[in-house]
Design a protein around this motif. Sequence first.
Motif, PDB file in Angstrom:
ATOM      1  N   LYS A   1     -10.159   2.324  -0.215  1.00  9.71           N
ATOM      2  CA  LYS A   1     -10.109   2.717  -1.617  1.00  9.71           C
ATOM      3  C   LYS A   1     -10.785   1.642  -2.456  1.00  9.71           C
ATOM      4  O   LYS A   1     -10.569   0.447  -2.267  1.00  9.71           O
ATOM      5  CB  LYS A   1      -8.663   2.909  -2.072  1.00  9.71           C
TER       6      LYS A   1
ATOM      7  N   ILE B   1      -1.931  -1.362  -7.570  1.00 10.16           N
ATOM      8  CA  ILE B   1      -2.188  -0.601  -6.356  1.00 10.16           C
ATOM      9  C   ILE B   1      -1.266   0.606  -6.368  1.00 10.16           C
ATOM     10  O   ILE B   1      -0.036   0.476  -6.412  1.00 10.16           O
ATOM     11  CB  ILE B   1      -1.922  -1.445  -5.092  1.00 10.16           C
ATOM     12  N   ASP B   2      -1.853   1.788  -6.359  1.00 11.41           N
ATOM     13  CA  ASP B   2      -1.057   3.015  -6.368  1.00 11.41           C
ATOM     14  C   ASP B   2      -0.324   3.188  -5.039  1.00 11.41           C
ATOM     15  O   ASP B   2      -0.820   2.793  -3.973  1.00 11.41           O
ATOM     16  CB  ASP B   2      -1.942   4.234  -6.619  1.00 11.41           C
TER      17      ASP B   2
ATOM     18  N   GLY C   1       3.232   0.824  -3.495  1.00  6.67           N
ATOM     19  CA  GLY C   1       2.552   0.492  -4.745  1.00  6.67           C
ATOM     20  C   GLY C   1       2.959  -0.891  -5.211  1.00  6.67           C
ATOM     21  O   GLY C   1       3.947  -1.469  -4.755  1.00  6.67           O
TER      22      GLY C   1
ATOM     23  N   SER D   1      -1.843   4.082  -1.195  1.00  7.45           N
ATOM     24  CA  SER D   1      -3.261   3.703  -1.138  1.00  7.45           C
ATOM     25  C   SER D   1      -3.684   3.484   0.318  1.00  7.45           C
ATOM     26  O   SER D   1      -2.925   2.965   1.136  1.00  7.45           O
ATOM     27  CB  SER D   1      -3.501   2.420  -1.941  1.00  7.45           C
ATOM     28  N   GLN D   2      -4.906   3.903   0.616  1.00  8.53           N
ATOM     29  CA  GLN D   2      -5.441   3.790   1.969  1.00  8.53           C
ATOM     30  C   GLN D   2      -6.553   2.734   2.013  1.00  8.53           C
ATOM     31  O   GLN D   2      -7.154   2.381   0.985  1.00  8.53           O
ATOM     32  CB  GLN D   2      -6.006   5.138   2.427  1.00  8.53           C
TER      33      GLN D   2
ATOM     34  N   ALA E   1       0.821  -1.195   0.000  1.00 13.43           N
ATOM     35  CA  ALA E   1       0.000   0.000   0.000  1.00 13.43           C
ATOM     36  C   ALA E   1       0.862   1.255   0.000  1.00 13.43           C
ATOM     37  O   ALA E   1       0.508   2.257  -0.631  1.00 13.43           O
ATOM     38  CB  ALA E   1      -0.935  -0.003   1.217  1.00 13.43           C
TER      39      ALA E   1
END
Length: 373
Positions: free
Chosen positions: A300, A292-293, A275, A296-297, A272
């Motif tokens: 999302k 997954i960028d 990425g 990311s939280q 997370a």
Amino acid sequence: MPKRDFYDVLGVPRGASDEQIKKAYKQKARTLHPDSATDNPDAESQFKEVNEAYSTLNNPKKRKIYDHLGHDAFSSGAGAQGFSGADFSQFTDVFDSFFGDIMGKSRNSGRGSDLRYNLNVSLEEAFFGAEKTIEVTAGALCSDCNGRGTATGMAPTTCSVCGGSGRVRQSRGMFMFESSCGACGGKGTLINNPCHACSGSGRVTKTQRINVSIPPGIETDNRIRISGRGEAGTQTGMHGDLYVFITVENHPVFARNNSDLYCQVPVSMVTAALGGQIDIPNIDGGRSMVRIDAGSQSGKRLRLSGKGMPILRKSGIRGNLYVDIHVETPVNLTQGQKELLRKFDEAGSSSNNPRSVSFKDKLKGFWGPSQKS
């Protein structure tokens, strides 16, 4: 003066049973009969009113028509002659053809009852479609007499009491009463030599194996109608229908909302933060790789278009698959891992945790300058 409601005349509710109607009529007729109610000047007119109400509500077909159309069904304004002057049996046939399905009955009074079967299917079966075999126990046509109810080589005889009509009329003074024939039970025929296998009913209880086709995209509470697989009718009447009610079982991975699917996927804290790519399961047994960028939280949501459920009776069209990211906090850390995380935290800055910094700023404003965060 408008005519009173027939149920009010007899003093019974609209859902009253035949026995309640009959009991109420006897009580009213006994107290209002002109010979006994000599002190009531309106007894004769009230007695006629009670008899008219009973003659309608005691007749199943007339009562069904009255419940839908009221007094208009039997008034002169109902047609050129009015239903009261027309052939009543012809009108009830027309009525049944329009309202038979609403009332849950067929024009054929010997039609068998409809049956219900509750069937559970998996989400995969609802996706691909399936062929299921169910067992249903119901009244089936007697093979010995072919549903006639008579012994081999014999035939029912016409009822001599009603002449085959199933109805009898009796005259009592100035009133004419019509009722079901007690000799034949309203069937119009008598079975003098009943079939030994079914005792004259024309039906025997059997367990049948029935194939049910589950179409792709079916949902909970959808029903499948299988014509003619319900209870067998009496005296060679039509079979009823079988209604299969579907319940789609819960799935361990996917949740469903109409044609869309939802899946919560755990993602490591490192993935997370930095990425990466993860594999997402698909209901068809395949997988989709999604990116997954970094940063990311939890919460999302990613959308995979066309990866959901088929839409019933719309070939080739599918809903979407929504993937909710859940960032997993590491557990069962070794002492070395804990030290690395402490060093990571000490080396961090406010820009690494912007939401935490923003939240603390809000708390300062909420508590006031005198409070410590």
